[in-house]
Design an enzyme around this catalytic site. Structure first.
Site, PDB file in Angstrom:
ATOM      1  N   ARG A 107       1.738   3.229  -2.225  1.00 29.59           N
ATOM      2  CA  ARG A 107       1.325   4.354  -3.065  1.00 29.59           C
ATOM      3  C   ARG A 107      -0.043   4.881  -2.654  1.00 29.59           C
ATOM      4  O   ARG A 107      -0.665   5.652  -3.373  1.00 29.59           O
ATOM      5  CB  ARG A 107       1.324   3.936  -4.533  1.00 29.59           C
ATOM      6  CG  ARG A 107       2.704   3.493  -4.994  1.00 29.59           C
ATOM      7  CD  ARG A 107       2.752   3.175  -6.466  1.00 29.59           C
ATOM      8  NE  ARG A 107       4.040   2.589  -6.814  1.00 29.59           N
ATOM      9  CZ  ARG A 107       4.399   2.240  -8.038  1.00 29.59           C
ATOM     10  NH1 ARG A 107       3.565   2.421  -9.039  1.00 29.59           N
ATOM     11  NH2 ARG A 107       5.580   1.703  -8.281  1.00 29.59           N
ATOM     12  N   ARG A 163     -15.650  11.214  17.130  1.00 29.51           N
ATOM     13  CA  ARG A 163     -14.509  10.521  16.545  1.00 29.51           C
ATOM     14  C   ARG A 163     -13.217  11.202  17.004  1.00 29.51           C
ATOM     15  O   ARG A 163     -13.225  12.302  17.557  1.00 29.51           O
ATOM     16  CB  ARG A 163     -14.582  10.554  15.006  1.00 29.51           C
ATOM     17  CG  ARG A 163     -15.736   9.771  14.401  1.00 29.51           C
ATOM     18  CD  ARG A 163     -15.582   8.291  14.615  1.00 29.51           C
ATOM     19  NE  ARG A 163     -16.664   7.519  14.002  1.00 29.51           N
ATOM     20  CZ  ARG A 163     -17.769   7.161  14.640  1.00 29.51           C
ATOM     21  NH1 ARG A 163     -17.951   7.500  15.906  1.00 29.51           N
ATOM     22  NH2 ARG A 163     -18.701   6.449  14.026  1.00 29.51           N
ATOM     23  N   ASP A 165     -25.231   6.574  12.427  1.00 30.91           N
ATOM     24  CA  ASP A 165     -24.112   7.340  12.967  1.00 30.91           C
ATOM     25  C   ASP A 165     -22.820   6.534  12.962  1.00 30.91           C
ATOM     26  O   ASP A 165     -21.736   7.094  13.067  1.00 30.91           O
ATOM     27  CB  ASP A 165     -24.399   7.753  14.421  1.00 30.91           C
ATOM     28  CG  ASP A 165     -25.233   9.013  14.522  1.00 30.91           C
ATOM     29  OD1 ASP A 165     -25.041   9.912  13.688  1.00 30.91           O
ATOM     30  OD2 ASP A 165     -26.076   9.091  15.426  1.00 30.91           O
ATOM     31  N   ARG A 194     -18.474  17.461   0.495  1.00 34.06           N
ATOM     32  CA  ARG A 194     -19.893  17.836   0.500  1.00 34.06           C
ATOM     33  C   ARG A 194     -20.057  19.341   0.701  1.00 34.06           C
ATOM     34  O   ARG A 194     -20.868  19.976   0.022  1.00 34.06           O
ATOM     35  CB  ARG A 194     -20.621  17.069   1.618  1.00 34.06           C
ATOM     36  CG  ARG A 194     -22.136  17.263   1.586  1.00 34.06           C
ATOM     37  CD  ARG A 194     -22.747  16.643   0.350  1.00 34.06           C
ATOM     38  NE  ARG A 194     -24.161  16.990   0.204  1.00 34.06           N
ATOM     39  CZ  ARG A 194     -24.617  18.062  -0.435  1.00 34.06           C
ATOM     40  NH1 ARG A 194     -23.768  18.905  -1.013  1.00 34.06           N
ATOM     41  NH2 ARG A 194     -25.909  18.304  -0.519  1.00 34.06           N
ATOM     42  N   LYS A 225      -9.264  -7.255  10.276  1.00 30.36           N
ATOM     43  CA  LYS A 225      -8.020  -6.697  10.811  1.00 30.36           C
ATOM     44  C   LYS A 225      -7.679  -7.294  12.181  1.00 30.36           C
ATOM     45  O   LYS A 225      -6.512  -7.567  12.491  1.00 30.36           O
ATOM     46  CB  LYS A 225      -8.146  -5.174  10.912  1.00 30.36           C
ATOM     47  CG  LYS A 225      -8.083  -4.459   9.576  1.00 30.36           C
ATOM     48  CD  LYS A 225      -6.676  -4.508   9.000  1.00 30.36           C
ATOM     49  CE  LYS A 225      -6.511  -3.601   7.812  1.00 30.36           C
ATOM     50  NZ  LYS A 225      -5.123  -3.549   7.329  1.00 30.36           N
ATOM     51  N   PRO A 243      -4.387   2.667  14.304  1.00 26.70           N
ATOM     52  CA  PRO A 243      -4.592   4.103  14.099  1.00 26.70           C
ATOM     53  C   PRO A 243      -6.071   4.472  14.052  1.00 26.70           C
ATOM     54  O   PRO A 243      -6.910   3.682  13.639  1.00 26.70           O
ATOM     55  CB  PRO A 243      -3.932   4.360  12.737  1.00 26.70           C
ATOM     56  CG  PRO A 243      -4.025   3.047  12.022  1.00 26.70           C
ATOM     57  CD  PRO A 243      -3.959   1.975  13.082  1.00 26.70           C
ATOM     58  N   HIS A 268     -13.687   8.572   3.839  1.00 24.14           N
ATOM     59  CA  HIS A 268     -13.959   8.594   5.268  1.00 24.14           C
ATOM     60  C   HIS A 268     -14.579   9.931   5.674  1.00 24.14           C
ATOM     61  O   HIS A 268     -14.876  10.786   4.837  1.00 24.14           O
ATOM     62  CB  HIS A 268     -12.676   8.319   6.046  1.00 24.14           C
ATOM     63  CG  HIS A 268     -12.256   6.890   6.002  1.00 24.14           C
ATOM     64  ND1 HIS A 268     -11.114   6.461   5.359  1.00 24.14           N
ATOM     65  CD2 HIS A 268     -12.829   5.776   6.511  1.00 24.14           C
ATOM     66  CE1 HIS A 268     -10.995   5.148   5.479  1.00 24.14           C
ATOM     67  NE2 HIS A 268     -12.026   4.704   6.170  1.00 24.14           N
ATOM     68  N   GLY A 326       0.829  -1.205   0.000  1.00 26.76           N
ATOM     69  CA  GLY A 326       0.000   0.000   0.000  1.00 26.76           C
ATOM     70  C   GLY A 326       0.858   1.246   0.000  1.00 26.76           C
ATOM     71  O   GLY A 326       0.449   2.311   0.451  1.00 26.76           O
ATOM     72  N   TYR A 334     -14.932  -5.413   8.288  1.00 24.51           N
ATOM     73  CA  TYR A 334     -13.587  -4.853   8.131  1.00 24.51           C
ATOM     74  C   TYR A 334     -12.813  -4.941   9.442  1.00 24.51           C
ATOM     75  O   TYR A 334     -11.646  -5.359   9.468  1.00 24.51           O
ATOM     76  CB  TYR A 334     -13.705  -3.397   7.682  1.00 24.51           C
ATOM     77  CG  TYR A 334     -12.396  -2.648   7.612  1.00 24.51           C
ATOM     78  CD1 TYR A 334     -11.362  -3.075   6.795  1.00 24.51           C
ATOM     79  CD2 TYR A 334     -12.196  -1.494   8.369  1.00 24.51           C
ATOM     80  CE1 TYR A 334     -10.160  -2.389   6.723  1.00 24.51           C
ATOM     81  CE2 TYR A 334     -11.000  -0.795   8.305  1.00 24.51           C
ATOM     82  CZ  TYR A 334      -9.993  -1.242   7.484  1.00 24.51           C
ATOM     83  OH  TYR A 334      -8.805  -0.553   7.423  1.00 24.51           O
TER      84      TYR A 334
END
Length: 329
Positions: A16, A215, A275, A193, A146, A169, A185, A14, A142
């Site tokens: 790039r 968050r 949410d 937006r 992980k 992270p 994200h 990953g 997901y």
């Protein structure tokens, strides 16, 4: 275990991508002479194919592997493709870890995800709470993929003495992020937006959720520094949170972005949309104590740099106008 800057080959999967590019630049700037940045399927490197992974290790013979490659996206993408998010992330992670073990790599660093934590995990999230409940449903596949890879590294350490390190992270953001509305994200999605609404002269803007969720956000350059420090200084089995330790309400985040972008339209909250996890904020003591990492970029400063990179209205119009009509906001 020390990394030799002039002799050891550091391979970034990953490499790039969003974080991979910044880490590659940082390692080179810091004196590492043999850094390999592997891209994704667009570069002909499909880490889900065993033959491709084998070729990669045979060709570069890495001493250290930093596994950043992943299929990622926001709530919408996770809800639409749960099977793909689980299978693709698990499949390529398992293959890369096993190949690294067979090649005798001296160190393996896995970039995990805060999505692995239980839905109602006590705040701030502590690493020891990872297995104390099921993840938030919208991105559980997901997170589970992980988390399974993290457990694989622990098992390999016990059986083979494999030096695998798991980093967790929080939500990253910064220049170079993915602003595609179908997969981005939280922060790039909001920036795009707001930018689109402003460029089109819209007097109001709809946002998913109630705005009450929270968050934690980490500037991409700070995350790259954390990965490098962990590579250099940390060799323990315990996973490590990577973040700022600062919790931000989504409503406050949107108000800040609107302020910085000088958009004064009405925010319409669509609380029929999810949410996601109610709250996310990490306990970052282990990273501070284990390898001296402290995030240095405030949210306002990081957003200002990100918006400077985004540039003008044409950037935001392009993000949406290139979508099929049925997928436009």
């Amino acid at each position: 275990m020390e990394i030799n800057k002039s002799e050891d080959v550091v391979l970034i999967t990953g490499g790039r991508g969003f974080l991979g590019k910044r880490l590659y630049q940082l390692l080179n700037y810091s004196g590492y002479e043999k850094v390999v940045a592997m891209g994704g399927t667009n570069d002909g490197v499909d880490l889900g194919e065993e033959a491709v992974v084998g070729w990669m290790f045979d060709n570069y013979n890495p001493d250290v592997v930093i596994h950043l490659a992943a299929r990622v996206g926001g709530i919408g993408a996770n809800m639409k493709y749960p099977g793909g998010f689980l299978y693709e992330n698990l499949n390529m992670g398992v293959k890369v870890i096993e190949e690294a073990r067979q090649h005798g790599c001296k160190k393996f660093i896995l970039a995990g995800t805060v999505c692995s934590y239980p839905k109602n995990c006590p705040v701030p999230f502590k690493e020891d709470d990872l297995w104390n409940g099921y993840p938030e449903e919208t991105n559980a596949p997901y997170g589970i993929a992980k988390k399974t890879l993290m457990e694989m590294l622990l098992a390999y350490r016990k059986q083979f003495g494999f030096n695998g390190v798991s980093l967790i992270p929080v939500n990253m953001y910064g220049p170079g992020d993915n602003h595609d509305p179908r997969a981005s994200h939280v922060i790039p999605a909001i920036i795009s937006r707001v930018g689109y609404a402003k460029a089109n002269g819209e007097k109001s803007m709809e946002v998913w959720g109630s705005g009450n969720a929270s968050r934690e956000f980490l500037y991409v350059d700070d995350c790259a520094e954390a990965v490098m420090l962990a590579m250099e200084r940390y060799n323990e089995a315990d996973p490590v949170n990577i973040g700022t330790g600062v919790e931000t309400n989504i409503r406050d985040l949107i108000e800040l972005i609107c302020e910085l972008m000088e958009y004064d339209g009405e925010i319409v909250w669509n609380d029929e949309k999810p949410d996601g996890q109610p709250r996310r904020c990490l306990d970052v003591a282990r990273a501070q104590e284990g390898f001296g990492f402290n995030a240095s970029t405030s949210l306002r400063e990081g957003l200002e740099r990100t918006l400077e990179w985004c540039g003008n209205a044409e950037f935001f119009l392009k993000q949406v106008n290139e979508l099929p009509p049925t997928e436009r906001a």
